[in-house]
Design an enzyme around this catalytic site. Structure first.
Site, PDB file in Angstrom:
ATOM      1  N   HIS A 140       0.790  -1.235   0.000  1.00 34.03           N
ATOM      2  CA  HIS A 140       0.000   0.000   0.000  1.00 34.03           C
ATOM      3  C   HIS A 140       0.821   1.283   0.000  1.00 34.03           C
ATOM      4  O   HIS A 140       0.238   2.368  -0.018  1.00 34.03           O
ATOM      5  CB  HIS A 140      -0.998  -0.009   1.157  1.00 34.03           C
ATOM      6  CG  HIS A 140      -0.364   0.029   2.531  1.00 34.03           C
ATOM      7  ND1 HIS A 140      -1.045   0.486   3.638  1.00 34.03           N
ATOM      8  CD2 HIS A 140       0.873  -0.328   2.974  1.00 34.03           C
ATOM      9  CE1 HIS A 140      -0.272   0.394   4.701  1.00 34.03           C
ATOM     10  NE2 HIS A 140       0.900  -0.097   4.320  1.00 34.03           N
ATOM     11  N   HIS A 141       2.147   1.194   0.029  1.00 36.88           N
ATOM     12  CA  HIS A 141       2.972   2.407  -0.071  1.00 36.88           C
ATOM     13  C   HIS A 141       3.409   2.691  -1.506  1.00 36.88           C
ATOM     14  O   HIS A 141       4.080   3.697  -1.753  1.00 36.88           O
ATOM     15  CB  HIS A 141       4.219   2.282   0.815  1.00 36.88           C
ATOM     16  CG  HIS A 141       3.911   2.176   2.279  1.00 36.88           C
ATOM     17  ND1 HIS A 141       3.100   3.068   2.936  1.00 36.88           N
ATOM     18  CD2 HIS A 141       4.297   1.258   3.212  1.00 36.88           C
ATOM     19  CE1 HIS A 141       2.998   2.714   4.206  1.00 36.88           C
ATOM     20  NE2 HIS A 141       3.711   1.612   4.399  1.00 36.88           N
ATOM     21  N   CYS A 142       3.057   1.822  -2.429  1.00 34.16           N
ATOM     22  CA  CYS A 142       3.457   2.023  -3.826  1.00 34.16           C
ATOM     23  C   CYS A 142       2.299   2.624  -4.615  1.00 34.16           C
ATOM     24  O   CYS A 142       1.170   2.137  -4.552  1.00 34.16           O
ATOM     25  CB  CYS A 142       3.882   0.703  -4.454  1.00 34.16           C
ATOM     26  SG  CYS A 142       4.570   0.895  -6.112  1.00 34.16           S
TER      27      CYS A 142
ATOM     28  N   GLN B 232      -0.175   4.406   7.279  1.00 31.93           N
ATOM     29  CA  GLN B 232      -1.041   5.060   6.307  1.00 31.93           C
ATOM     30  C   GLN B 232      -0.776   4.493   4.906  1.00 31.93           C
ATOM     31  O   GLN B 232       0.373   4.356   4.487  1.00 31.93           O
ATOM     32  CB  GLN B 232      -0.772   6.569   6.311  1.00 31.93           C
ATOM     33  CG  GLN B 232      -1.569   7.354   5.289  1.00 31.93           C
ATOM     34  CD  GLN B 232      -0.979   8.736   5.028  1.00 31.93           C
ATOM     35  OE1 GLN B 232      -0.048   9.163   5.710  1.00 31.93           O
ATOM     36  NE2 GLN B 232      -1.513   9.434   4.038  1.00 31.93           N
TER      37      GLN B 232
ATOM     38  N   ASN C  45      -0.431   5.363   1.796  1.00 32.20           N
ATOM     39  CA  ASN C  45      -0.275   6.537   0.937  1.00 32.20           C
ATOM     40  C   ASN C  45      -0.192   6.210  -0.547  1.00 32.20           C
ATOM     41  O   ASN C  45      -0.498   7.078  -1.388  1.00 32.20           O
ATOM     42  CB  ASN C  45       0.950   7.348   1.361  1.00 32.20           C
ATOM     43  CG  ASN C  45       2.250   6.564   1.283  1.00 32.20           C
ATOM     44  OD1 ASN C  45       2.297   5.372   1.577  1.00 32.20           O
ATOM     45  ND2 ASN C  45       3.316   7.233   0.889  1.00 32.20           N
TER      46      ASN C  45
END
Length: 343
Positions: A153-155, A196, A198
């Site tokens: 989920h950070h990509c 988070q 992001n």
């Protein structure tokens, strides 16, 4: 006499190999041994358990829930698959080992030939990405699917980070929007990893057809203020939040989110880095709290007959594999996921 014009052979239309049908005796639980990262011992420099996914599968196999024949083995995401979301420039940047080293947060990777980085790290991540994309299709058909992996989920489409080289959540949803247009017009991301999300938040900012609920520790990485614009319902938590408050926030906010938005698919990013003692998540949730959290999310989806995809995402302690397996077994015991249709 006029010369005969040669016919131009156009490139055949791209057809993904990530979507395929499964047998009635199989469960929509997705895994293959190529998920695991083995890199001449360098993986031991990382806080992440590089064989976490294999351990989860083994626990589920020992419990007789799945085996080599009933588990679903996904295909590797190809360049064409990745280009549905990712920019050419970003994918080319992964051909340089120092860029991958920054994303993976393993500095020694910068000095390793990229062919080895591709084979030992990026290829497993492409298999996991393929698994996430396939999970979207299978969830529509079976009502649920679990990828024992994914949740990067950070990509975002043009930037990796936080151990996440491919935007599998964005890809999963965009594949459904493209290939399942009649059935999927609205998607909800429920991101309960400690960090988070992001990456997908950048990708879906101002997309009214994607609703993001993100409950995370507000005092840790990535603290991405710009990405928060993509969150429809955000709940930043303080360090060391415990079970009672955490589960209250999950249940209350998920109920409100589903009252505001009626998705055709729910993508659940089920990070276990919320576990007490995880030095990267810095929350204080018990194993029983994690199992109850997953049960709540599946229960809310089940009540509304919303197909749900679960991705395992972050979790940096050795015991998280056991907890994830126990949680999946609990979902089965509670009737929130079902056995093969052939039985």
């Amino acid at each position: 006499m006029r010369p005969v014009k040669k016919k131009r052979h156009s490139r055949p239309p791209y057809v993904t190999k990530l979507y395929f049908d499964i047998g009635p005796n199989q469960l929509p639980i997705i895994y293959r041994k190529e998920y695991n990262v083995h890199f001449v011992g360098l993986e031991k420099l990382h806080p992440f358990d590089a064989s976490k996914w294999g351990h989860i599968f083994q626990y589920l196999k020992d419990a007789l829930l799945i085996d080599e024949n009933t588990v679903i083995k996904p295909n590797e995401a190809s360049l064409d698959d990745l280009l549905l979301v990712h920019t050419v420039r970003y994918l080319k940047s992964l051909k340089w080992s120092w860029n991958v080293a920054m994303i993976a947060e393993i500095p020694p990777l910068a000095f390793i030939p990229n062919c080895m980085v591709q084979a030992s790290y990026l290829k497993p991540m492409r298999f996991q990405t393929g698994g996430s994309i396939l999970a979207g299709k299978l969830a529509l058909e079976r009502g649920w699917a679990i990828n024992i992996g994914g949740g990067f989920h950070h990509c975002s489409k043009d930037r990796g980070g936080g151990f996440c080289p491919y935007a599998d959540i964005t890809l999963l949803i965009q594949f459904l929007f493209q290939h399942e247009q009649r059935r999927v017009k609205l998607a909800m991301i429920v991101d309960l990893d400690a960090h988070q999300g992001n990456g997908h938040e950048h990708d879906f900012t101002d997309h009214q057809n994607v609703y993001i609920l993100d409950i995370y520790n507000g005092g840790i990485y990535p603290r991405d203020k710009k990405a928060k614009r993509g969150i429809r319902r955000g709940v930043p938590l303080p360090h060391l939040t415990e079970d009672r408050e955490y589960l209250h926030q999950v249940e209350t906010n998920l109920e409100k989110a589903l009252s505001e938005f009626h998705p055709d698919i729910m993508v659940y990013n089920a990070g276990t880095d919320i576990l007490d003692g995880d030095r990267l998540g810095l929350l204080a949730i018990s194993p029983q709290g994690i199992i109850r959290r997953d049960e709540l999310v599946f229960m809310k989806a089940h009540e509304r007959r919303v197909p749900i995809v679960m991705l395992t995402s972050g979790g940096y302690l050795k015991q998280t594999a056991r907890i994830i397996a126990d949680s999946i077994l609990n979902l089965f015991d509670k009737g929130l996921i079902s056995g093969p249709t052939g039985k």
